[in-house]
Design an enzyme around this catalytic site. Sequence first.
Site, PDB file in Angstrom:
ATOM      1  N   HIS A  68       0.895  -1.104  -0.022  1.00 25.61           N
ATOM      2  CA  HIS A  68       0.056  -0.043  -0.154  1.00 25.61           C
ATOM      3  C   HIS A  68       0.889   1.133   0.108  1.00 25.61           C
ATOM      4  O   HIS A  68       1.571   1.499   1.053  1.00 25.61           O
ATOM      5  CB  HIS A  68      -0.797   0.018   1.271  1.00 25.61           C
ATOM      6  CG  HIS A  68      -2.097   0.881   1.148  1.00 25.61           C
ATOM      7  ND1 HIS A  68      -1.891   2.244   0.905  1.00 25.61           N
ATOM      8  CD2 HIS A  68      -3.444   0.680   1.163  1.00 25.61           C
ATOM      9  CE1 HIS A  68      -3.056   2.880   1.158  1.00 25.61           C
ATOM     10  NE2 HIS A  68      -4.343   1.712   1.088  1.00 25.61           N
ATOM     11  N   THR A 140     -13.954  21.093 -51.641  1.00 29.02           N
ATOM     12  CA  THR A 140     -14.815  20.128 -50.625  1.00 29.02           C
ATOM     13  C   THR A 140     -14.964  19.342 -51.456  1.00 29.02           C
ATOM     14  O   THR A 140     -15.051  18.775 -52.571  1.00 29.02           O
ATOM     15  CB  THR A 140     -16.226  20.956 -50.878  1.00 29.02           C
ATOM     16  OG1 THR A 140     -16.558  21.118 -52.276  1.00 29.02           O
ATOM     17  CG2 THR A 140     -16.196  22.408 -50.160  1.00 29.02           C
ATOM     18  N   HIS A 141     -15.042  17.898 -50.433  1.00 27.73           N
ATOM     19  CA  HIS A 141     -14.829  16.659 -50.858  1.00 27.73           C
ATOM     20  C   HIS A 141     -13.358  16.389 -51.691  1.00 27.73           C
ATOM     21  O   HIS A 141     -13.239  15.423 -52.345  1.00 27.73           O
ATOM     22  CB  HIS A 141     -15.865  16.106 -51.783  1.00 27.73           C
ATOM     23  CG  HIS A 141     -17.215  16.285 -51.224  1.00 27.73           C
ATOM     24  ND1 HIS A 141     -17.845  15.398 -50.127  1.00 27.73           N
ATOM     25  CD2 HIS A 141     -18.060  17.456 -51.437  1.00 27.73           C
ATOM     26  CE1 HIS A 141     -19.212  15.828 -49.925  1.00 27.73           C
ATOM     27  NE2 HIS A 141     -19.461  17.232 -50.690  1.00 27.73           N
ATOM     28  N   SER A 263      15.431   6.811 -46.195  1.00 28.03           N
ATOM     29  CA  SER A 263      16.708   6.051 -46.068  1.00 28.03           C
ATOM     30  C   SER A 263      16.922   5.543 -47.648  1.00 28.03           C
ATOM     31  O   SER A 263      17.978   5.153 -47.675  1.00 28.03           O
ATOM     32  CB  SER A 263      16.401   4.742 -45.207  1.00 28.03           C
ATOM     33  OG  SER A 263      15.425   3.916 -45.575  1.00 28.03           O
ATOM     34  N   LYS A 268      13.274  12.592 -51.257  1.00 27.67           N
ATOM     35  CA  LYS A 268      11.961  12.816 -50.569  1.00 27.67           C
ATOM     36  C   LYS A 268      11.942  13.890 -49.605  1.00 27.67           C
ATOM     37  O   LYS A 268      12.935  13.995 -48.606  1.00 27.67           O
ATOM     38  CB  LYS A 268      11.481  11.578 -49.882  1.00 27.67           C
ATOM     39  CG  LYS A 268      11.329  10.321 -50.858  1.00 27.67           C
ATOM     40  CD  LYS A 268       9.992  10.703 -51.684  1.00 27.67           C
ATOM     41  CE  LYS A 268       8.865  10.584 -50.671  1.00 27.67           C
ATOM     42  NZ  LYS A 268       8.507   9.310 -50.049  1.00 27.67           N
ATOM     43  N   GLU A 275       2.599  13.965 -39.532  1.00 23.75           N
ATOM     44  CA  GLU A 275       2.248  12.742 -39.431  1.00 23.75           C
ATOM     45  C   GLU A 275       2.329  12.313 -38.106  1.00 23.75           C
ATOM     46  O   GLU A 275       1.565  11.613 -37.503  1.00 23.75           O
ATOM     47  CB  GLU A 275       2.947  11.964 -40.548  1.00 23.75           C
ATOM     48  CG  GLU A 275       2.571  12.108 -41.889  1.00 23.75           C
ATOM     49  CD  GLU A 275       3.550  11.424 -42.688  1.00 23.75           C
ATOM     50  OE1 GLU A 275       3.096  11.046 -44.120  1.00 23.75           O
ATOM     51  OE2 GLU A 275       4.590  10.759 -42.652  1.00 23.75           O
TER      52      GLU A 275
END
Length: 431
Positions: A68, A140-141, A263, A268, A275
């Site tokens: 405890h 939109t969409h 890598s 890139k 993310e």
Amino acid sequence: MIERYQTQDMNQIWNDENRFNLWLKFQIDVCEALSQLNYFSKSEFLQIKNHAKLNLPLMKKLELETKHDVVAFTRMLSASLKKESRWIHYGLTSTDMVDTVQNYQIKQANLIITNDILALQKILKELALKYKTQPIIARTHGIFAEPTSLGLKFALWYDEFDRQLARLTLAKEQIEVVKITGSVGNFAHVSPRVSEIVAKKWKMNVDSCATQVVQRDRHSFLLTTLANIASTIEKIALEIRLSQRSEVNELAEGFDVNQKGSSSMPHKKNPIASENIVGLSRLIRTYVNASFENNLLWYERDISHSSNERVIFPDVYHGLDFIAKRMLNVLENLVVNTQTINENLAKANNIYFSQPILLAIIKNNPNVTREQAYDFIQNATLIAQKERKNFKDVLQVNQINKYLTEEQLTKCYDEQQFLVNVDYIFKKVFK
């Protein structure tokens, strides 16, 4: 929270050292209140105040024996005192200390989150004002709609954070409470004045009605609010991710000189911060469900909530502080490709004038139904998109002059109509 996503600010709050120091402060402040209420003498309180000390190795040893942590803590304190030790934890139950201190840690953490939001709002306001008059194609969409103001996007997020601050303020009022009520919450063995005295010293509210624990509806509301704040940060991150795609390339994260994107593929540049923010926001949301389960305790209490809360609150506050600070860095170094924004507007081939043309035909031709006008314009837009032609040219070939004069058409083709009320919105958002 794993070390990778911990923040220094939150570490100072959620580490064991701070918690046990606050436990010690709680016991001393309760003893002071009891002394003021004549439960025992001031001289005995001064002995407690001056000599009660933390001895964490001893506490760890005692916890192994007692199974405890609070009993181990109080016995550790008693070991540093003499006869006055009998007043430690007098009339209290474990969660008087545990819940009050946790709520105080939450109070400390809420201040950091509030400052995070204010810092995000500051940069969002700067971006909104800087790009207030920069047109950008709205989607939109995910499909080209009409032009809007790029600055309006930042103003929208600023405005949403205003609502999040209001929600956080309400959550703070409900969670930042002191509870010193005894074993089942009815003050049977300790005066309600103790709660009032300690709460005033800690600059917190007094719990209005409790059992052995602070009721967990307060905690679930708080965690829902924190998850909601995370969702706003995630919303910004998601738009940056969508806008950084190669075929869009309107907004992008900054890229340091020595930064690497992949890598295997040297070309890139990935939106890794955004993310990362999205991923941690998802994690924060998962804790909300457990917080609702924690409100369903047996009778006056059980400890089914205790184990997961030891994980939930440090994780959520570390995670939220981390993504807020990371988003601030993203926004401070945001790349705005105005050339690409303008090129994407041009790619629309003026089809975004479809609604102004529709409204002009309806307004100036009482014998033409809305359906007739709509179908005429839709046919022209379909041809323009399929054949990659300028919408204005297609309208001319399809004899738009049957419905509108050159003067009326010129008014329809005014680019400024889409931004005419941006100032009105900015005044509402920025007061």
